[in-house]
Structures are given as structure tokens and as C-alpha cells.
Design a protein around this motif. Structure first.
Motif, PDB file in Angstrom:
ATOM      1  N   ASN A   1       0.836  -1.201   0.000  1.00 33.72           N
ATOM      2  CA  ASN A   1       0.000   0.000   0.000  1.00 33.72           C
ATOM      3  C   ASN A   1       0.873   1.255   0.000  1.00 33.72           C
ATOM      4  N   TYR A   2       1.474   1.518  -1.160  1.00 32.03           N
ATOM      5  CA  TYR A   2       2.449   2.592  -1.320  1.00 32.03           C
ATOM      6  C   TYR A   2       1.812   3.739  -2.091  1.00 32.03           C
ATOM      7  N   PRO A   3       2.169   4.989  -1.832  1.00 29.34           N
ATOM      8  CA  PRO A   3       1.522   6.115  -2.505  1.00 29.34           C
ATOM      9  C   PRO A   3       1.752   6.159  -4.010  1.00 29.34           C
ATOM     10  N   THR A   4       2.880   5.601  -4.482  1.00 28.40           N
ATOM     11  CA  THR A   4       3.171   5.619  -5.905  1.00 28.40           C
ATOM     12  C   THR A   4       2.943   4.239  -6.504  1.00 28.40           C
ATOM     13  N   MET A   5       2.733   4.199  -7.808  1.00 26.96           N
ATOM     14  CA  MET A   5       2.521   2.950  -8.521  1.00 26.96           C
ATOM     15  C   MET A   5       3.436   2.926  -9.730  1.00 26.96           C
TER      16      MET A   5
END
Length: 206
Positions: free
Chosen positions: A99-103
Motif C-alpha cells: 500500500n504505497y503512494p506511488t505505482m
């Protein structure tokens, strides 16, 4: 003195939100930063620039990367944790599910790809205040061969539902080796914005 400005900003956020996790502080900085767009940064992408994640999420990510119990013990400082295929934890099932802010994803040049990324966002606004965030996708590079879809396109928060989940699906084709295409998923309530970069890249021929 690595990144003293970022450390100072993180310390400021922590002074106001002492109960926030490290992941939440990092997310707040990433998702609210103003994109850099100056002549000195021409040709750069969004990956340079609040989602929460627990220790279990990071352990699960390491497990998907092939870490064994001995390697985990060296990182965590305890031998009480091991990877388990039968775990009922809701932690990340793959590295991309963290669940990381960037993809970000790597694609093969000239080949079709589809990336499906689940995310959960936590409302850290005023307690008891309902909030509705609508989504839009912004492309920061020409992306005729790339499509970004988000479901659902509206998130609603209240005291009973402080968290909301959504799925980002990125599909298309990156035609050239060494190419980087970036976009951003932006959630807004007409006052606040939460911006998550989406980057697709290919390896260079070198």
C-alpha cells in the motif's frame, strides 16, 4: 545530511501528528507535493517526487521477493517471523500490492501489458466529518497508447468508514525501449488533493 529538506518536512509533520506511522508521514509528503516542472527538470517523471502500511505489509513484500526466514531475521531483528503461504493476513500478496503512494511497473517494449494495483486510503481529516473525494487521471507525458482506469471513481468517508479501497488498472503498450510514461491519480474534495504518481517504464537497450 541526506535529503535534509525531506527530513525536516517529515519532522514537522510528525510534530503535528505524533500518532502517525512512518508510512503515513511519507505518504502525506508524496501525495501533497507540488510536481516539479522547471527547465532544469525537463524530461523528468513523477516517480521522483495518506497511505498506511504495517510491518506485516513489508514482511509480506519481502516474502514475495524470495526472502527466507534467516534473511528476514537479519532485517527485522527477530527470528519469530517467517513467510507463510497459508497466512490469513491482509498484507500485500505481491510486491506491487504494497500500500504505497506511488505505482510503478516495468513493461516490455512494444508488447501489451495490464497492471492491476489495489490501494487503501485512510481519512486523517477532522474526526466525525464526512468527506467525498472524486477522482481524475492526469497524464504528464504523451500517452496515446496508455489507459488508466480507477474503480470506484468516488470515495466516501465518515466516522464509520475511515478507510476506502480502490483499484487502479493501467493497460496499453509502451512502444520504445528506455521510455518512461507517467500519469497521476488525483483524488479531490474541491479543497484538498491527494495525488499518486503512476509510472510505466521499459528497460533501455544498453
Amino acid at each position: 545530511m541526506s535529503c535534509p529538506q525531506a527530513r525536516g518536512a517529515a519532522a514537522y509533520v510528525k510534530s503535528v501528528h505524533r500518532d502517525w506511522s512512518t508510512a503515513m508521514i511519507m505518504s502525506a509528503l508524496i501525495t501533497t507535493a507540488t510536481p516539479m516542472n522547471t527547465p532544469g527538470n525537463a524530461g523528468t517523471n513523477d516517480l521522483k517526487y495518506v497511505y498506511d502500511a504495517s510491518e506485516g505489509d513489508y514482511i509480506a513484500m519481502l516474502c514475495t521477493q524470495g526472502y527466507n526466514a534467516t534473511q528476514l531475521a537479519l532485517i527485522i531483528g527477530s527470528n519469530t517471523t517467517a513467510c507463510s503461504n497459508g497466512s490469513t493476513s491482509t498484507a500485500a500478496a505481491s510486491a506491487g500490492d504494497l500500500n504505497y503512494p506511488t505505482m510503478a511497473a516495468r513493461a516490455d517494449p512494444g508488447k501489451n501489458f495490464t497492471l492491476v494495483v489495489p490501494r487503501t486510503i485512510t481519512n486523517v481529516g477532522a474526526s466525525g466529518v464526512a468527506a467525498v473525494y472524486d477522482m481524475k487521471v492526469i497524464f504528464t507525458d504523451p500517452a496515446d497508447n496508455l489507459a488508466v482506469a480507477v474503480a470506484p471513481s468516488r470515495l466516501e468517508f465518515n466516522t464509520q468508514t475511515p478507510k476506502a479501497s480502490f483499484t487502479v488498472t493501467v493497460s496499453g503498450v509502451v512502444p520504445a525501449a528506455g521510455q518512461v510514461i507517467s500519469a497521476a491519480v488525483v483524488w479531490s474534495d474541491n479543497e484538498h488533493q491527494v495525488r499518486s504518481p503512476v509510472v510505466v517504464y521499459t528497460d533501455s537497450d544498453d
